[in-house]
Design a protein around this motif. Structure first.
Motif, PDB file in Angstrom:
ATOM      1  N   THR A  75       0.618  -1.326   0.081  1.00 13.42           N
ATOM      2  CA  THR A  75       0.036  -0.179  -0.011  1.00 13.42           C
ATOM      3  C   THR A  75       1.005   1.361  -0.057  1.00 13.42           C
ATOM      4  O   THR A  75       1.858   1.321   0.653  1.00 13.42           O
ATOM      5  N   GLN A  76       0.522   2.073  -0.965  1.00 13.77           N
ATOM      6  CA  GLN A  76       1.462   3.508  -0.799  1.00 13.77           C
ATOM      7  C   GLN A  76       0.337   4.574  -1.008  1.00 13.77           C
ATOM      8  O   GLN A  76      -0.779   4.556  -1.124  1.00 13.77           O
ATOM      9  N   ASP A  77       1.073   5.631  -0.338  1.00  8.98           N
ATOM     10  CA  ASP A  77       0.387   7.135  -0.089  1.00  8.98           C
ATOM     11  C   ASP A  77       0.526   7.694  -1.622  1.00  8.98           C
ATOM     12  O   ASP A  77       1.332   7.864  -1.921  1.00  8.98           O
ATOM     13  N   THR A  78      -0.674   8.659  -1.670  1.00 10.34           N
ATOM     14  CA  THR A  78      -0.551   9.591  -2.760  1.00 10.34           C
ATOM     15  C   THR A  78       0.193  10.763  -2.204  1.00 10.34           C
ATOM     16  O   THR A  78      -0.077  11.083  -1.049  1.00 10.34           O
ATOM     17  N   VAL A 107       0.842  20.538  -4.263  1.00 12.00           N
ATOM     18  CA  VAL A 107      -0.334  21.344  -4.208  1.00 12.00           C
ATOM     19  C   VAL A 107      -0.326  22.159  -2.818  1.00 12.00           C
ATOM     20  O   VAL A 107      -0.809  23.352  -2.838  1.00 12.00           O
ATOM     21  N   GLU A 108      -0.029  21.466  -1.515  1.00 10.95           N
ATOM     22  CA  GLU A 108       0.282  22.377  -0.525  1.00 10.95           C
ATOM     23  C   GLU A 108       1.277  23.303  -0.595  1.00 10.95           C
ATOM     24  O   GLU A 108       0.946  24.385   0.089  1.00 10.95           O
ATOM     25  N   LEU A 109       2.335  23.024  -1.256  1.00  8.64           N
ATOM     26  CA  LEU A 109       3.579  24.209  -1.458  1.00  8.64           C
ATOM     27  C   LEU A 109       2.866  25.154  -2.084  1.00  8.64           C
ATOM     28  O   LEU A 109       3.081  26.620  -1.701  1.00  8.64           O
ATOM     29  N   PHE A 110       2.173  24.826  -3.188  1.00  4.44           N
ATOM     30  CA  PHE A 110       1.557  26.009  -3.871  1.00  4.44           C
ATOM     31  C   PHE A 110       0.479  26.766  -3.067  1.00  4.44           C
ATOM     32  O   PHE A 110       0.171  28.187  -3.180  1.00  4.44           O
ATOM     33  N   GLU A 111      -0.195  26.346  -2.419  1.00  8.55           N
ATOM     34  CA  GLU A 111      -1.333  26.908  -1.425  1.00  8.55           C
ATOM     35  C   GLU A 111      -0.470  27.956  -0.367  1.00  8.55           C
ATOM     36  O   GLU A 111      -0.886  28.759  -0.031  1.00  8.55           O
ATOM     37  N   THR A 153      -5.102  15.817   2.989  1.00  5.06           N
ATOM     38  CA  THR A 153      -5.636  14.676   2.643  1.00  5.06           C
ATOM     39  C   THR A 153      -4.850  13.645   1.746  1.00  5.06           C
ATOM     40  O   THR A 153      -4.287  13.961   0.772  1.00  5.06           O
ATOM     41  N   VAL A 154      -4.464  12.514   2.352  1.00  3.85           N
ATOM     42  CA  VAL A 154      -3.595  11.573   1.785  1.00  3.85           C
ATOM     43  C   VAL A 154      -4.407  10.278   1.630  1.00  3.85           C
ATOM     44  O   VAL A 154      -4.820   9.741   2.305  1.00  3.85           O
ATOM     45  N   GLU A 155      -4.372  10.067   0.209  1.00  3.65           N
ATOM     46  CA  GLU A 155      -5.299   8.468  -0.414  1.00  3.65           C
ATOM     47  C   GLU A 155      -3.916   7.607  -0.395  1.00  3.65           C
ATOM     48  O   GLU A 155      -2.966   7.605  -0.799  1.00  3.65           O
ATOM     49  N   GLN A 156      -4.571   6.164  -0.342  1.00 10.50           N
ATOM     50  CA  GLN A 156      -3.618   5.233  -0.339  1.00 10.50           C
ATOM     51  C   GLN A 156      -4.145   4.285  -1.517  1.00 10.50           C
ATOM     52  O   GLN A 156      -5.591   4.461  -2.159  1.00 10.50           O
ATOM     53  N   TYR A 157      -3.579   3.584  -2.225  1.00 10.40           N
ATOM     54  CA  TYR A 157      -3.637   2.715  -3.266  1.00 10.40           C
ATOM     55  C   TYR A 157      -2.734   1.777  -3.199  1.00 10.40           C
ATOM     56  O   TYR A 157      -1.669   1.734  -2.438  1.00 10.40           O
ATOM     57  N   LEU A 158      -3.096   0.385  -3.979  1.00 12.36           N
ATOM     58  CA  LEU A 158      -2.542  -0.774  -3.884  1.00 12.36           C
ATOM     59  C   LEU A 158      -1.673  -0.710  -5.064  1.00 12.36           C
ATOM     60  O   LEU A 158      -2.042  -0.189  -6.139  1.00 12.36           O
ATOM     61  N   THR A 159      -0.547  -1.172  -4.770  1.00 14.85           N
ATOM     62  CA  THR A 159       0.377  -1.636  -6.030  1.00 14.85           C
ATOM     63  C   THR A 159       1.287  -3.062  -5.757  1.00 14.85           C
ATOM     64  O   THR A 159       1.044  -3.415  -4.475  1.00 14.85           O
ATOM     65  N   TYR A 160       2.115  -3.331  -6.467  1.00 21.98           N
ATOM     66  CA  TYR A 160       3.011  -4.308  -6.249  1.00 21.98           C
ATOM     67  C   TYR A 160       4.318  -4.112  -6.444  1.00 21.98           C
ATOM     68  O   TYR A 160       4.979  -3.328  -7.232  1.00 21.98           O
ATOM     69  N   ASN A 161       5.358  -4.837  -5.548  1.00 20.49           N
ATOM     70  CA  ASN A 161       6.808  -4.726  -5.747  1.00 20.49           C
ATOM     71  C   ASN A 161       7.481  -5.897  -6.239  1.00 20.49           C
ATOM     72  O   ASN A 161       6.818  -7.024  -5.606  1.00 20.49           O
TER      73      ASN A 161
END
Length: 394
Positions: free
Chosen positions: A171-174, A179-183, A238-246
Motif C-alpha cells: 500500500t502506498q500513499d498519494t 499542491v500544499e506548497l502552492f497553497e 488529505t492522503v489517499e492510499q492505493y494498492l500496487t506491487y513490488n
C-alpha cells in the motif's frame, strides 16, 4: 548494449507491436481457440472416443484453454488494450502478479510436458505394440491416463513454486506536497502583501520613534500567524492510499535471475522437452514406416493417431522458436542487465519478438482442434453427428 531508454521512434514500434500482436491478434485468436478447445473437450470425452490417447488430448486442451484465458486477461486486456482494467488497477494488482502469473506458468509448463506425455504414449503404442496391448489389458483406462498426466502436473508445480514469491502487494500513499506548497506559497504572498500595506499605514500615522517598535511587533504577529497556517494546512493534508506491487528480494536476486529465471527455464521447458519430443517422434516416424508392412485395423488406427501427434508436435515446435530465441538472448544480455539494473532497457526487436512469442504460444494452444478435424475421421464424424442432431431437434 547501453542503458538508455528507447528512442521515440522505437517506442512507437514497440507500442504498435504490443497493440496489434498482443492486443488485437492475440485476443481474436485466443477467443476462437477458447471456444474450439471446449468443443474438442466435449467431443473427445464422448463414449465413442474413449481411449488413453484421446483423454491425454482432452487434458492438453483443458490446460491450453486455461493458458489462453490467463494470457488474454494479462497481456491483451490489462497491458495492450487497458480495458476494462489496467496494470495499475486494484483488481490487476491483487489478482495477476501473485496468482495469475504463477498459475499460468504452471499451465504452460504442464502443456509442454503433456505434449511429451502424449508423444510417449504414442511411442509406446506404435513402437512397442505388444507391451502396450498388455498394459491396456492389465490396467483400466483411468489408471493409465493418471499414470501419464500426474508426473507432468507434479513436475510443473514443482518447477514454478518460486513464482508465487516473486511479487508482493503493498500500500502506498498519494503525494499532495506540490499542491500544499502552492497553497502555502500563495498564503505567504498574501500575508506579506498585507504586512507591507499595514507598515505603510503605520509609517504615515506614527512618529519615527514608534515606527521600529510597532513594525517589529506587527511583523512578529503576522509571521507567527503565517507559519501557524502553514502547519495547520500541512497537517490537514488529505492522503489517499492505493494498492500496487513490488518485486521481492528473491526476484531481484542476481543468482535467482541467472540460474532460475534463465538457465532453469531454458533447460526444463525448452532443451529437455525438445530432446524428448525429438526422440519419441523420430521413433514414431520410423514405427509408422514399419507399420505399413503390417496389416489390420489396429495398425492403421495407431498410424492415424501417430500422424495426428506428429502434426501437433510440429506446430508446437514451430511456435516455440521465438521463446527459445528470447530465452537465449536474455542469457546473453544478463551482464548488461546487472550492470545497468533499473535503467536497463532491451532493444526494440526484443520487445516485438516478445509480443510475437505470446501470440504464437496462443496459436499453438488454439490449433489442436483444426488438427483433429483435419486428420481424425472419427472426430469429424462425431462433430457432424452433433450438428445433425441439433438441426433435427429444431
Amino acid at each position: 548494449m547501453n542503458c538508455s531508454f528507447l528512442h521515440e521512434s522505437e517506442n512507437g514500434l514497440v507500442e504498435m507491436c504490443t497493440y496489434w500482436l498482443e492486443g488485437i491478434s492475440l485476443m481474436t485468436v485466443g477467443s476462437i481457440g477458447f471456444v474450439t478447445n471446449l468443443v474438442a473437450v466435449f467431443i473427445l470425452t464422448s463414449k465413442e472416443m474413449q481411449s488413453s490417447f484421446n483423454w491425454l488430448l482432452t487434458f492438453l486442451a483443458i490446460f491450453d484453454t486455461m493458458f489462453i484465458s490467463f494470457v488474454i486477461l494479462d497481456y491483451s486486456l490489462a497491458r495492450a488494450l487497458e480495458w476494462p482494467f489496467n496494470e495499475e488497477s486494484s483488481f490487476y494488482v491483487i489478482l495477476v502478479p501473485g496468482v495469475v502469473y504463477p498459475l499460468n506458468n504452471i499451465n504452460f509448463t504442464t502443456s509442454v510436458y503433456l505434449t511429451v506425455a502424449v508423444s510417449y504414449e504414442r511411442y509406446f503404442a506404435v513402437c512397442r505394440p505388444y507391451e502396450y496391448r498388455d498394459l491396456c489389458n492389465r490396467k483400466p483406462l483411468k489408471t493409465r491416463v493418471i499414470t501419464f498426466i500426474l508426473p507432468a502436473i507434479l513436475v510443473s508445480i514443482f518447477l514454478n513454486i518460486p513464482r508465487f514469491f516473486e511479487t508482493e502487494v503493498v500500500t502506498q500513499d498519494t503525494e499532495c506536497i506540490e499542491v500544499e506548497l502552492f497553497e502555502n506559497t500563495t498564503q505567504l504572498f498574501d500575508n506579506a502583501t498585507e504586512l507591507f500595506e499595514n507598515n505603510n499605514e503605520l509609517f504615515e500615522k506614527n512618529t519615527n520613534e514608534m515606527f521600529e517598535k510597532n513594525t517589529n511587533e506587527l511583523f512578529e504577529k503576522n509571521t507567527n500567524e503565517l507559519f501557524e497556517n502553514i502547519t495547520v494546512e500541512e497537517f490537514n493534508c488529505t492522503v489517499e492510499q492505493y494498492l500496487t506491487y513490488n518485486l521481492t528480494d528473491l526476484r531481484m536476486n542476481k543468482d535467482y535471475i541467472r540460474y532460475y529465471q534463465n538457465w532453469c527455464q531454458l533447460t526444463f521447458t525448452c532443451i529437455i522437452p525438445f530432446l524428448m519430443l525429438t526422440f519419441f517422434n523420430f521413433k514414431i516416424f520410423v514405427g509408422i514406416r514399419y507399420s505399413h508392412n503390417r496389416t489390420g485395423n489396429r495398425a492403421k488406427k495407431e498410424t492415424r493417431l501417430a500422424v495426428i501427434l506428429i502434426c501437433i508436435v510440429l506446430v508446437f515446435a514451430v511456435c516455440q522458436i521465438p521463446r527459445i530465441i528470447l530465452n537465449t538472448q536474455e542469457i546473453v544480455m544478463m551482464d548488461d542487465m546487472f550492470r545497468c539494473w533499473d535503467s536497463f532497457e532491451p532493444p526494440a526487436w526484443f520487445h516485438c519478438t516478445t509480443s510475437l512469442n505470446h501470440l504464437l504460444l496462443v496459436i499453438s494452444a488454439s490449433s489442436n482442434f483444426l488438427i483433429y478435424f483435419s486428420l481424425s475421421d472419427q472426430f469429424k464424424k462425431k462433430l457432424r453427428s452433433y450438428f445433425i442432431r441439433s438441426d433435427t431437434a429444431k
